[in-house]
Design an enzyme around this catalytic site. Sequence first.
Site, PDB file in Angstrom:
ATOM      1  N   LYS A 180       0.533  -9.365   2.747  1.00 32.24           N
ATOM      2  CA  LYS A 180       1.918  -9.169   2.339  1.00 32.24           C
ATOM      3  C   LYS A 180       2.897  -9.790   3.345  1.00 32.24           C
ATOM      4  CE  LYS A 180       0.764  -7.404  -1.528  1.00 32.24           C
ATOM      5  NZ  LYS A 180       0.433  -6.049  -1.931  1.00 32.24           N
TER       6      LYS A 180
HETATM    7  C1  LIG Z   1      -0.331  -5.089  -2.816  1.00 30.41           C
HETATM    8  C2  LIG Z   1       0.356  -4.373  -3.907  1.00 30.41           C
HETATM    9  C3  LIG Z   1       0.365  -2.970  -3.985  1.00 30.41           C
HETATM   10  C4  LIG Z   1      -0.480  -2.107  -3.113  1.00 30.41           C
HETATM   11  O1  LIG Z   1      -0.227  -2.254  -1.755  1.00 30.41           O
HETATM   12  P1  LIG Z   1      -1.227  -1.549  -0.703  1.00 30.41           P
HETATM   13  O2  LIG Z   1      -0.429  -1.489   0.553  1.00 30.41           O
HETATM   14  O3  LIG Z   1      -2.427  -2.433  -0.613  1.00 30.41           O
HETATM   15  O4  LIG Z   1      -1.566  -0.208  -1.233  1.00 30.41           O
HETATM   16  C5  LIG Z   1       1.131  -2.363  -4.955  1.00 30.41           C
HETATM   17  N1  LIG Z   1       1.848  -3.101  -5.836  1.00 30.41           N
HETATM   18  C6  LIG Z   1       1.849  -4.438  -5.818  1.00 30.41           C
HETATM   19  C7  LIG Z   1       2.684  -5.178  -6.813  1.00 30.41           C
HETATM   20  C8  LIG Z   1       1.084  -5.129  -4.870  1.00 30.41           C
HETATM   21  O5  LIG Z   1       1.063  -6.465  -4.875  1.00 30.41           O
END
Ligand SMILES: *Cc1c(COP(=O)(O)O)cnc(C)c1O
Length: 393
Positions: free
Chosen positions: A192
């Site tokens: 991310k």
């Molecule tokens: C990555 C992601 C999540 C989950 O994030 P985590 O921190 O891995 O739990 C939720 N929603 C979207 C749209 C994502 O891309």
Amino acid sequence: MTDFIPFALPDIGDAEIEAVVSTLRSGWLTTGPNAAALEREFVEAMHPSAHVGAAQVQAVAVNSATAGLHLALEALGVGPGDEVLVPTWTFTATAEVVRYLGATPVLVDVHPDTLNIDLARAAEAVTPRTKAIMPVHFAGLPVPRGALADFAAAHGLRVIEDAAHSHPVDSEGMPVGLGTSDAVVFSFYATKTMTSGEGGMVVSADPQLIARMRTMRLHGISRDVFNRYTSTAPSWHYEVVAPGFKYNLTDVAASMARVQLTRSVAMRERRSAIADHYDSALAGLPLRLPSRPAPGTQHAWHLYALRLTDDAPMGRDDFIQRMSDAGVGCSVHFIPLHHHPYWRDLRGADAPALPVADAQFARAVSIPIFSSMTDAQIERVGQTVRAVLEGRS
Ligand SMILES: *Cc1c(COP(=O)(O)O)cnc(C)c1O
């Protein structure tokens, strides 16, 4: 053969490594001073003093965005019999947390330009059971905050923003995280826009929501009840007020996130420059390029998501294979939720069609965009897309 360019890589420097090492040496590994400082700094980074109502905004550090989305829905009282509007164009985490609470996610089609939830389709999906909407700012392009707030007010819905792709950006002149939504949830997953390996943050201006999420984040242990007695109670005393979860962020992770937070605007600017390069390098090809934000709104460029057009000389799967053969990793965001067996079965055979997502999925491909890409890698990605589509690779 030149080096393979992966689809995504975290941008970790010496400062992150030193911060983690210093936390390891400190003797305090789990939630502690670094997690508390990260919560403060995360709110400060949204410039709260500049925005009305921002003074009450608080942040709760968690060990994933999934945990944060679950905590926010739980704190809002979502439960069996409730329906929650979720775009089908998302990662399964957005919808699965609704199931954790025994409620039903109602999958909504997306707008073909942005691939964000289409509020006109969402309006058609509202029933007397609808309790909340969970918009996803897909790829880092915010759902317009004014339209979203109007929609929620018109239908009497709670709003939990899935901002896993969208830190740090403004939506209509104000940072995503501030505003009128009940809660906004960010992800610090490895790929991310800022990372702590695994981690996340929930932001809210509702003190009751914040208090409930703090309690449920750590086994249902209430600090408020606890504090009430600390003057007289012995130091080992605490009170469990609910069957809570184990969703706290470690200080090891928080110390990495604190450094990433200081770099997050610079990392976004780098991704933005990569997007600018792709926009010009890919002009004139049989591609639909990503939508650009309106004035006052920013794009986090977590993803650079293309669509092949009808005149492309090959299908999406073939395109990705040829890109891979030429040394560039690509991906697809997202396989619509209703294409997965679990969500398909849950919706049932009579569920309304989601034709925009179906059509766009067949064409969608994401190309690499991460802040540690070199100029040479960025150029090679652009040249490789062109070579593949012109039949030269
Ligand atoms: C990555 C992601 C999540 C989950 O994030 P985590 O921190 O891995 O739990 C939720 N929603 C979207 C749209 C994502 O891309």
